[in-house]
Design an enzyme around this catalytic site. Structure first.
Site, PDB file in Angstrom:
ATOM      1  N   CYS A 139       0.838  -1.212   0.000  1.00 40.29           N
ATOM      2  CA  CYS A 139       0.000   0.000   0.000  1.00 40.29           C
ATOM      3  C   CYS A 139       0.868   1.256   0.000  1.00 40.29           C
ATOM      4  O   CYS A 139       1.406   1.641   1.046  1.00 40.29           O
ATOM      5  CB  CYS A 139      -0.930  -0.019   1.204  1.00 40.29           C
ATOM      6  SG  CYS A 139      -1.964   1.458   1.319  1.00 40.29           S
TER       7      CYS A 139
ATOM      8  N   CYS B  43      -0.465   4.048   2.244  1.00 38.49           N
ATOM      9  CA  CYS B  43      -0.246   3.858   3.689  1.00 38.49           C
ATOM     10  C   CYS B  43       1.215   4.122   4.053  1.00 38.49           C
ATOM     11  O   CYS B  43       1.501   4.736   5.077  1.00 38.49           O
ATOM     12  CB  CYS B  43      -0.578   2.425   4.111  1.00 38.49           C
ATOM     13  SG  CYS B  43      -2.050   1.755   3.369  1.00 38.49           S
ATOM     14  N   ASP B  44       2.143   3.655   3.235  1.00 41.73           N
ATOM     15  CA  ASP B  44       3.545   3.616   3.660  1.00 41.73           C
ATOM     16  C   ASP B  44       4.489   4.511   2.859  1.00 41.73           C
ATOM     17  O   ASP B  44       5.652   4.678   3.236  1.00 41.73           O
ATOM     18  CB  ASP B  44       4.062   2.159   3.572  1.00 41.73           C
ATOM     19  CG  ASP B  44       3.270   1.243   4.495  1.00 41.73           C
ATOM     20  OD1 ASP B  44       2.830   1.728   5.551  1.00 41.73           O
ATOM     21  OD2 ASP B  44       3.083   0.066   4.147  1.00 41.73           O
TER      22      ASP B  44
END
Ligand SMILES: Cc1cc2nc3c(=O)[nH]c(=O)nc-3n(C[C@H](O)[C@H](O)[C@H](O)COP(=O)(O)OP(=O)(O)OC[C@H]3O[C@@H](n4cnc5c(N)ncnc54)[C@H](O)[C@@H]3O)c2cc1C
Length: 311
Positions: free
Chosen positions: A137, A140-141
């Site tokens: 992701c 997300c990261d």
């Protein structure tokens, strides 16, 4: 909390929540079960630019929140953090749905809208470094990897979209793909390859991810020359396909060789009263507009199914 519902919808992604708007408006007592966060895969997406009607784009979070509110407005009960653990026909046309936490509910009809999850890369280092530089992701990261090189593995829409998103942060995005071209939508490929931070590595596969506590690099084999190159990167983002979340119902419905649920155009499975829709199923494309349409169709089919049963 009630235990008897007209419709239980398993999965609170766009498909399940779109279905709930329609079953709710049809005054069917509806329960949506969502084991993680409402909105499904799209909830974490940074930007949705192609959902018709949102001319200025919308974030995944806003989109998911609006879908949730819409379903709730028409009376759907949405249990967040509660997963379905079993689905079984009762023998009288109704279904028993087991819930995490050892609870259970009964439904006259069920919509399976469990979506799918990303495929893992089966190479040394993947498991060990997952969460420490290995990710599925970018939204997300990605922000953890500012001004350092990262790798993206894959060549479809997800790889190209997420890879492009990573160019905001990374110093370069090494884009490793086993073919000599990406298979994503043309406009996405064009935007991606025009970004000077993107370095495509064609005809190549990752053989290992290196690092002790964090990612330090990848070994990449060129499938044409068989040469292995070590590429230093600080993160590896993997987008190599999908596994449908169909395990729960594999004994009840027909699946294709990839585990996707087979449905007809009314979203019926082979079992009366059991409907399926969205990314969980065999579909021509996997986009919000068509999974929403699937959810709507499943809801309307259920309305007719329950009406017919009455008479
Ligand atoms: C990074 C990314 C970006 C994307 N961008 C776009 C875009 O810009 N435009 C576009 O049109 N499409 C986009 N898509 C595709 C789109 O997100 C999917 O087609 C859509 O989310 C599928 O919806 P779904 O509800 O069928 O499945 P999902 O979104 O997978 O939702 C399924 C839900 O079911 C839940 N669930 C699973 N099993 C259970 C269980 N046993 N009990 C309870 N709950 C369960 C899951 O937690 C999940 O929330 C993108 C996808 C990704 C991954």
């Amino acid at each position: 909390m009630s235990t008897n519902y007209d419709v239980v919808i398993i999965g609170g992604g766009p498909t399940g929540l779109a279905a709930a708007v329609y079953t709710g408006r049809a005054l069917l007592k509806t329960l949506v079960l969502e084991r993680q966060v409402p909105g499904g895969q799209i909830a974490l997406s940074a930007a949705i630019d192609n959902y018709p009607g949102f001319a200025d784009g919308v974030t995944g979070y806003e989109f998911a929140e609006a879908f949730l509110r819409h379903a709730q407005r028409f009376g759907a009960e949405v249990r967040i953090g509660v997963g379905a653990t079993s689905v079984a026909p009762n023998g009288d046309g109704t279904f028993k749905v087991g819930l995490s936490g050892d609870d259970r509910v009964t439904a006259k009809a069920v919509i399976l809208a469990m979506g799918r999850h990303p495929r893992r890369l089966e190479v040394p280092g993947y498991e060990k470094l997952f969460g420490n530089g290995v990710s599925v992701c970018a939204t997300c990261d990605g922000a953890f990897f500012r001004n350092v090189p990262v790798a993206v593995v894959g060549g479809g829409n997800s790889a190209v979209e997420e890879g492009h998103f990573l160019t905001r942060y990374a110093s370069e995005v090494v884009s490793i793909h086993r073919r000599d071209h990406f298979t994503a939508q043309k406009i996405l490929i064009e935007q991606y390859l025009n970004d000077p931070k993107v370095i495509p590595v064609w005809n190549s596969v990752v053989e290992a991810i290196h690092g002790d506590r964090e990612v330090e690099g990848v070994s990449v084999r060129n499938l044409e020359t068989d040469k292995v190159e070590e590429i230093p990167v600080k993160a590896v983002f993997v987008f190599i396909g999908w596994i449908p979340n169909s395990e729960l119902v594999k004994e009840l419905v027909d699946l294709d060789e990839q585990g996707r649920v087979l449905v007809n155009e009314l979203m019926e499975t082979k079992m009366p009263g059991l409907f399926a829709a969205g990314d969980l199923c065999v579909r021509p494309i996997y986009q919000l507009a068509n999974v929403v349409a699937d959810g709507v169709q499943a809801a309307v089919s259920i309305e007719k199914y329950l009406e017919n049963k009455k008479h």
